[in-house]
Design a protein around this motif. Structure first.
Motif, PDB file in Angstrom:
ATOM      1  N   GLN A   1       0.844  -1.197   0.000  1.00 25.54           N
ATOM      2  CA  GLN A   1       0.000   0.000   0.000  1.00 25.54           C
ATOM      3  C   GLN A   1       0.883   1.252   0.000  1.00 25.54           C
ATOM      4  OE1 GLN A   1      -2.423   0.258   3.492  1.00 25.54           O
ATOM      5  NE2 GLN A   1      -3.292   2.286   2.970  1.00 25.54           N
ATOM      6  N   ILE A   2       0.568   2.202  -0.873  1.00 27.14           N
ATOM      7  CA  ILE A   2       1.333   3.457  -0.935  1.00 27.14           C
ATOM      8  C   ILE A   2       0.934   4.338   0.238  1.00 27.14           C
ATOM      9  CG2 ILE A   2       1.755   5.557  -2.266  1.00 27.14           C
ATOM     10  CD1 ILE A   2       1.317   3.950  -4.798  1.00 27.14           C
ATOM     11  N   VAL A   3       1.924   4.879   0.944  1.00 28.30           N
ATOM     12  CA  VAL A   3       1.687   5.737   2.102  1.00 28.30           C
ATOM     13  C   VAL A   3       2.208   7.138   1.771  1.00 28.30           C
ATOM     14  CG1 VAL A   3       2.114   6.114   4.550  1.00 28.30           C
ATOM     15  CG2 VAL A   3       1.958   3.767   3.648  1.00 28.30           C
ATOM     16  N   GLY A   4       1.282   8.054   1.556  1.00 29.47           N
ATOM     17  CA  GLY A   4       1.674   9.440   1.291  1.00 29.47           C
ATOM     18  C   GLY A   4       2.289   9.652  -0.087  1.00 29.47           C
ATOM     19  N   GLU A   5       2.674  10.875  -0.308  1.00 29.29           N
ATOM     20  CA  GLU A   5       3.294  11.247  -1.570  1.00 29.29           C
ATOM     21  C   GLU A   5       4.794  10.935  -1.533  1.00 29.29           C
ATOM     22  OE1 GLU A   5       1.878  12.455  -4.307  1.00 29.29           O
ATOM     23  OE2 GLU A   5      -0.097  12.255  -3.369  1.00 29.29           O
ATOM     24  N   PRO A   6       5.418  10.766  -2.689  1.00 22.13           N
ATOM     25  CA  PRO A   6       6.871  10.539  -2.695  1.00 22.13           C
ATOM     26  C   PRO A   6       7.618  11.721  -2.074  1.00 22.13           C
ATOM     27  CG  PRO A   6       5.907  10.003  -4.836  1.00 22.13           C
ATOM     28  CD  PRO A   6       4.836  10.695  -4.044  1.00 22.13           C
ATOM     29  N   VAL A   7       8.700  11.416  -1.385  1.00 26.39           N
ATOM     30  CA  VAL A   7       9.558  12.442  -0.799  1.00 26.39           C
ATOM     31  C   VAL A   7      10.623  12.777  -1.840  1.00 26.39           C
ATOM     32  CG1 VAL A   7      11.142  13.018   1.065  1.00 26.39           C
ATOM     33  CG2 VAL A   7       9.132  11.590   1.527  1.00 26.39           C
ATOM     34  N   ARG A   8      10.554  13.987  -2.378  1.00 20.89           N
ATOM     35  CA  ARG A   8      11.529  14.409  -3.382  1.00 20.89           C
ATOM     36  C   ARG A   8      12.396  15.528  -2.798  1.00 20.89           C
ATOM     37  NH1 ARG A   8       6.921  13.276  -6.591  1.00 20.89           N
ATOM     38  NH2 ARG A   8       7.387  11.755  -8.258  1.00 20.89           N
ATOM     39  N   TRP A   9      13.679  15.384  -3.016  1.00 17.69           N
ATOM     40  CA  TRP A   9      14.617  16.372  -2.492  1.00 17.69           C
ATOM     41  C   TRP A   9      15.560  16.802  -3.600  1.00 17.69           C
ATOM     42  CZ3 TRP A   9      14.061  18.192   2.371  1.00 17.69           C
ATOM     43  CH2 TRP A   9      15.053  19.071   2.852  1.00 17.69           C
ATOM     44  N   PRO A  10      15.834  18.124  -3.690  1.00 15.53           N
ATOM     45  CA  PRO A  10      15.448  19.211  -2.789  1.00 15.53           C
ATOM     46  C   PRO A  10      13.982  19.592  -2.929  1.00 15.53           C
ATOM     47  CG  PRO A  10      16.711  20.074  -4.636  1.00 15.53           C
ATOM     48  CD  PRO A  10      16.745  18.582  -4.760  1.00 15.53           C
ATOM     49  N   LEU A  11      13.463  20.191  -1.859  1.00 15.51           N
ATOM     50  CA  LEU A  11      12.049  20.559  -1.853  1.00 15.51           C
ATOM     51  C   LEU A  11      11.772  21.729  -2.774  1.00 15.51           C
ATOM     52  CD1 LEU A  11      11.183  20.280   1.958  1.00 15.51           C
ATOM     53  CD2 LEU A  11      10.585  18.685   0.132  1.00 15.51           C
ATOM     54  N   LEU A  12      12.684  22.707  -2.791  1.00 11.06           N
ATOM     55  CA  LEU A  12      12.480  23.934  -3.554  1.00 11.06           C
ATOM     56  C   LEU A  12      13.568  24.068  -4.600  1.00 11.06           C
ATOM     57  CD1 LEU A  12      11.718  26.365  -0.576  1.00 11.06           C
ATOM     58  CD2 LEU A  12      10.072  25.129  -2.005  1.00 11.06           C
ATOM     59  N   ALA A  13      13.168  24.559  -5.784  1.00 12.39           N
ATOM     60  CA  ALA A  13      14.163  24.801  -6.831  1.00 12.39           C
ATOM     61  C   ALA A  13      14.981  26.042  -6.527  1.00 12.39           C
ATOM     62  CB  ALA A  13      13.472  24.944  -8.193  1.00 12.39           C
ATOM     63  N   ARG A  14      14.371  27.024  -5.838  1.00 15.45           N
ATOM     64  CA  ARG A  14      15.059  28.259  -5.472  1.00 15.45           C
ATOM     65  C   ARG A  14      14.718  28.613  -4.030  1.00 15.45           C
ATOM     66  NH1 ARG A  14      13.862  32.102 -10.800  1.00 15.45           N
ATOM     67  NH2 ARG A  14      14.839  30.721 -12.356  1.00 15.45           N
ATOM     68  N   GLY A  15      15.421  29.611  -3.545  1.00 16.59           N
ATOM     69  CA  GLY A  15      15.145  30.062  -2.183  1.00 16.59           C
ATOM     70  C   GLY A  15      16.386  29.964  -1.320  1.00 16.59           C
ATOM     71  N   THR A  16      16.257  30.521  -0.123  1.00 14.18           N
ATOM     72  CA  THR A  16      17.381  30.561   0.807  1.00 14.18           C
ATOM     73  C   THR A  16      17.286  29.491   1.882  1.00 14.18           C
ATOM     74  OG1 THR A  16      16.202  32.204   2.154  1.00 14.18           O
ATOM     75  CG2 THR A  16      17.682  33.034   0.428  1.00 14.18           C
ATOM     76  N   MET A  17      16.287  28.653   1.850  1.00 21.38           N
ATOM     77  CA  MET A  17      16.148  27.610   2.865  1.00 21.38           C
ATOM     78  C   MET A  17      17.267  26.591   2.739  1.00 21.38           C
ATOM     79  SD  MET A  17      12.964  24.990   3.569  1.00 21.38           S
ATOM     80  CE  MET A  17      13.514  23.819   2.345  1.00 21.38           C
ATOM     81  N   ASP A  18      17.784  26.144   3.891  1.00 17.91           N
ATOM     82  CA  ASP A  18      18.842  25.145   3.900  1.00 17.91           C
ATOM     83  C   ASP A  18      18.286  23.825   3.374  1.00 17.91           C
ATOM     84  OD1 ASP A  18      21.067  23.612   4.335  1.00 17.91           O
ATOM     85  OD2 ASP A  18      20.766  23.436   6.499  1.00 17.91           O
ATOM     86  N   GLN A  19      18.909  23.301   2.331  1.00 18.75           N
ATOM     87  CA  GLN A  19      18.489  22.036   1.742  1.00 18.75           C
ATOM     88  C   GLN A  19      19.670  21.071   1.635  1.00 18.75           C
ATOM     89  OE1 GLN A  19      14.961  22.433  -1.138  1.00 18.75           O
ATOM     90  NE2 GLN A  19      16.297  24.101  -1.786  1.00 18.75           N
ATOM     91  N   GLY A  20      20.627  21.223   2.557  1.00 17.91           N
ATOM     92  CA  GLY A  20      21.792  20.364   2.571  1.00 17.91           C
ATOM     93  C   GLY A  20      21.488  18.979   3.111  1.00 17.91           C
TER      94      GLY A  20
END
Length: 250
Positions: free
Chosen positions: A141-160
């Motif tokens: 059974q699929i649980v939730g949406e796929p987790v794709r990283w990085p979350l944002l293509a742009r922005g200043t949020m830390d995505q390390g």
């Protein structure tokens, strides 16, 4: 007219008497020869102005220091602050994970193409074979949406990497609170690294992760298809752990 003396032919009335010395014939003036000392003295010659003007004037060469290729060391004085080394920028990791539930197990699986599994995908067919071998339902059974990283293509949020680990562990921990499981399978290197805080050396082993409990680290489905000899290692590890998720009445 070069007239030196002038005498009238007749006596001029009221004129002053003539002076006798003026009537005497003057002797010719001979050219004076230079004495021995004067002859020996050098004679200064004056050059014409045109010749002086035509003479080139030598220019004084000015040496201009050229920059040297050698880098001079920077001298840091006591007053100046020492330069602070820059922290290298680590690019964000890229991966896609899908959480599935099969019986009493949760499976965090790396998506080889980054997209959801399709019914005829070779990787999905291999996953179904693994579930049947483990004695689990082969239609997870699929649980939730796929987790794709990085979350944002742009922005200043830390995505390390650290941010990715916290996000993945938080996502899985929330699903475990909804419904606990007997064992959590981490299939693929991104799942092992960002959920199990381990690397490829932990494959086929069971790990204890704070907040997630017991996890089982496995190679990715694509790697298992490329290197079929790894399936034997998966089967041997599965036999040791199978009792953990099998029900007692089976």
């Amino acid at each position: 007219m070069q007239v030196v003396n002038w005498l009238p032919r007749t006596e001029l009335p009221f004129a002053a008497p003539s002076r006798p010395e003026l009537l005497e014939t003057l002797e010719p003036v001979e050219a004076l020869e230079p004495s021995g000392e004067e002859a020996a003295a050098p004679v200064a010659l004056v050059k014409p102005a045109a010749e002086v003007a035509a003479r080139p004037v030598e220019r004084v060469k000015i040496e201009v220091p050229r920059p040297s290729a050698t880098v001079k060391p920077t001298v840091v004085t006591g007053d100046a602050p020492a330069p602070v080394p820059k922290t290298p920028v680590v690019p964000p990791p890229r991966f896609a994970l899908q959480l599935l539930r099969a019986g009493r197990c949760l499976l965090l699986v790396e998506l080889p193409t980054g997209e959801r599994f399709q019914a005829r995908d070779p990787a999905y067919l291999l996953l179904k074979d693994m579930l049947r071998a483990a004695g689990l339902p082969d239609s997870p059974q699929i649980v939730g949406e796929p987790v794709r990283w990085p979350l944002l293509a742009r922005g200043t949020m830390d995505q390390g990497p650290d941010a990715a680990r916290d996000f993945v562990q938080g996502f899985v921990s929330a699903r475990l609170e909804d419904e606990p499981c007997a064992s959590l399978w981490l299939i693929g290197l991104p799942a092992v690294r960002f959920a199990g805080e381990a690397n490829a050396e932990a494959w086929y082993r069971e790990l204890q992760v704070e907040g997630l409990g017991s996890v089982w680290a496995l190679p990715g489905l694509e790697l298992l298809m490329e290197e079929p000899q790894r399936k034997a290692d998966v089967w041997q590890a599965m036999r040791r752990l199978m009792a953990r998720w099998k029900s007692t009445d089976e």
